[in-house]
Scaffold this active site. Structure first.
Site, PDB file in Angstrom:
ATOM      1  CB  THR A 113      -0.932   0.037   1.226  1.00 55.82           C
ATOM      2  OG1 THR A 113      -0.165  -0.143   2.423  1.00 55.82           O
ATOM      3  CG2 THR A 113      -1.974  -1.070   1.142  1.00 55.82           C
ATOM      4  CG  ASP A 114       0.600   3.807  -3.187  1.00 58.92           C
ATOM      5  OD1 ASP A 114       1.470   2.952  -3.422  1.00 58.92           O
ATOM      6  OD2 ASP A 114      -0.266   4.171  -4.007  1.00 58.92           O
ATOM      7  CB  ALA A 115       3.026   7.280   1.709  1.00 56.42           C
ATOM      8  CB  VAL A 117      -2.974   3.481   1.102  1.00 52.54           C
ATOM      9  CG1 VAL A 117      -4.022   2.404   0.872  1.00 52.54           C
ATOM     10  CG2 VAL A 117      -2.885   4.413  -0.106  1.00 52.54           C
TER      11      VAL A 117
END
Length: 364
Positions: A113-115, A117
Site C-alpha cells: 500500500t502507498d503512503a 493508504v
C-alpha cells in the site's frame, strides 16, 4: 580457505552484526555480512548472497509458517514496504517480531500500500522455529494449529505495536502444497500469502457534499471531499463500470519500467482482472467505491478512481478514457499501447483508499 573455516568466520561475522541470536538461522542480511567482513579485512565469495547455497533464505524448510491479518491507519506510514527512512507497515512488524525472538524475522505481505493508504484486512506470513515455540503441547508431528502460542504471540505483538496498527487472526498456515513453476514443473512449497491470494477488495471513500458544506473533520484521514456540484453519482457509477473485466491497465499504473527492472523482467505484464466496481451510497452525501479485483499494479486503484472522477468533472473525455483503457485509436491510426503519461489525470489522494480484505481459498 576451506569451507569449515569459512563457515566459522561467517558465524563470527553474524555475531558482530546482530549479536547472539540463533546462529544457524537467518544469521544476517548478506549486505551486512559483507560490510562486517570488510571491517575486519575478510573477503566473502558471492555464494554468501546466494540463498540456495548458504541456507540464509527466509524460506527455510525448518521454520514453521504462520499467517495473520493486519489492520492499520496509514496516515503516518510511508507505505507498506520497508524503506530506508520513515515508518512502514512491514518495517514495524519486522521490528517487533525481531525483538520478540531476538533475531532477524522477515515477513511477507499479500500486497503493498502507498503512503497514507489504510488497510483493514491486509495479510502476511512469517516463519518461526520449533524451539521458539515455548508453549507446552503446541508442537507435534501432526498438523496442530499451535493455538495457545498463536494467542500469546498475537497479544504480545499488539502490546508492542503503536496504536495505529494491530494484528488479528494469527494462526498456523496450511501445510505445504504443490506449486506450478514458470518452467511448467511443480514443486512442493510452503503456503505463500502472495501466491495463494485469489482476490482483493479495495474501497475508496468520498464525500460529494456541495462546496459550501465542509466535509466531516473526523473523516479527514479516511475520506476525500469532492465537489458534489460537479459529480453526478449515477454517471460516476456508469464510468466506473468501464473498468470491469480484463484490461491492460498500463495507462493506470505508475513506475512500470522501474518495477520491471526491480523484478528482473524485460517487460512487466500489466493485464489485470477487475471483477466488479460499485458505488455504494453511505447517505448524507458520502459514498464508497468498492473495487474487487484479482491484483493491482502500483497506484492502479488510485489512478482508476482519479480518472473516473475527472471524467465526471468534465476534465477528461469519456471516450479518451476508453481509448487508453482498451488501447484503441482512431481507425486511420496504427494500434497503440498507451502508457501512464498518456493519462493526464492525477491519482486520487491516498487517504481515501483502504485495502479491505485479501481473499484466499479457505476461511482465513
Amino acid at each position: 580457505m576451506n569451507s569449515l573455516w569459512s563457515y566459522f568466520l561467517i558465524l563470527l561475522l553474524s555475531i558482530h552484526v546482530e549479536g547472539f541470536a540463533p546462529l544457524h538461522r537467518h544469521i544476517a542480511n548478506p549486505k551486512q555480512l559483507h560490510a562486517a567482513a570488510d571491517e575486519i579485512g575478510i573477503s566473502l565469495s558471492n555464494n554468501v548472497e546466494n540463498s540456495e547455497s548458504t541456507g540464509y533464505d527466509y524460506e527455510d524448510d525448518d521454520g514453521i509458517r504462520f499467517r495473520c491479518r493486519v489492520a492499520y491507519d496509514g496516515s503516518n506510514f510511508r507505505g507498506w514496504q520497508v524503506q530506508a527512512q520513515g515508518r512502514t507497515g512491514q518495517g514495524e512488524l519486522e521490528k517487533i517480531l525481531s525483538l520478540r525472538f531476538n533475531r532477524n524475522v522477515k515477513i511477507v505481505g499479500a500486497g503493498r500500500t502507498d503512503a497514507g493508504v489504510h488497510a483493514r484486512g491486509q495479510a502476511m506470513h512469517f516463519d518461526i522455529y520449533p524451539h521458539e515455540i515455548a508453549t507446552k503441547g503446541d508442537i507435534d508431528d501432526g498438523l496442530d494449529t499451535c493455538g495457545n502460542f498463536c494467542n500469546q504471540l498475537q497479544i504480545s505483538m499488539n502490546s508492542m505495536l503503536e496504536q495505529d496498527m494491530r494484528v488479528y487472526g494469527l494462526m498456523r498456515a496450511p501445510p505445504p502444497t504443490d506449486y506450478k513453476l514458470r518452467d511448467g514443473s511443480s514443486r512442493k512449497l510452503k503456503w505463500h500469502v502472495i501466491y495463494k491470494a485469489e482476490k482483493k477488495l479495495y474501497t475508496y471513500r468520498i464525500s460529494l457534499k456541495p462546496k459550501a458544506i465542509t466535509s466531516c473533520p473526523l473523516q479527514r484521514y479516511t475520506r476525500v471531499h469532492v465537489d458534489g456540484e460537479l459529480i453526478d453519482p449515477q454517471y460516476l457509477q456508469h464510468v466506473l463500470r468501464h473498468y470491469e473485466g480484463e484490461h491492460d491497465f498500463r495507462a493506470f499504473a505508475g513506475a512500470i519500467e522501474a518495477t520491471a527492472r526491480k523484478e528482473g523482467v524485460e517487460k512487466k505484464n500489466t493485464v489485470r482482472i477487475v471483477y466488479s466496481v460499485n458505488l455504494i451510497d453511505e447517505e448524507d452525501g458520502n459514498y464508497r467505491i468498492e473495487i474487487l479485483l484479482k491484483g493491482a499494479l502500483y497506484k492502479m486503484v488510485r489512478n482508476m478512481v482519479g480518472t473516473a472522477l475527472d471524467v465526471c468533472r468534465g476534465r477528461f473525455d469519456e471516450e479518451a478514457m476508453l481509448r487508453i483503457l482498451h488501447h484503441s485509436t482512431q481507425e486511420s491510426e496504427e494500434p497503440k499501447q498507451f502508457v501512464r503519461k498518456d493519462n493526464k489525470c492525477k491519482p486520487a489522494p491516498p487517504e481515501g483508499l483502504t485495502l479491505e480484505k485479501v481473499f484466499f481459498d479457505d476461511e482465513f
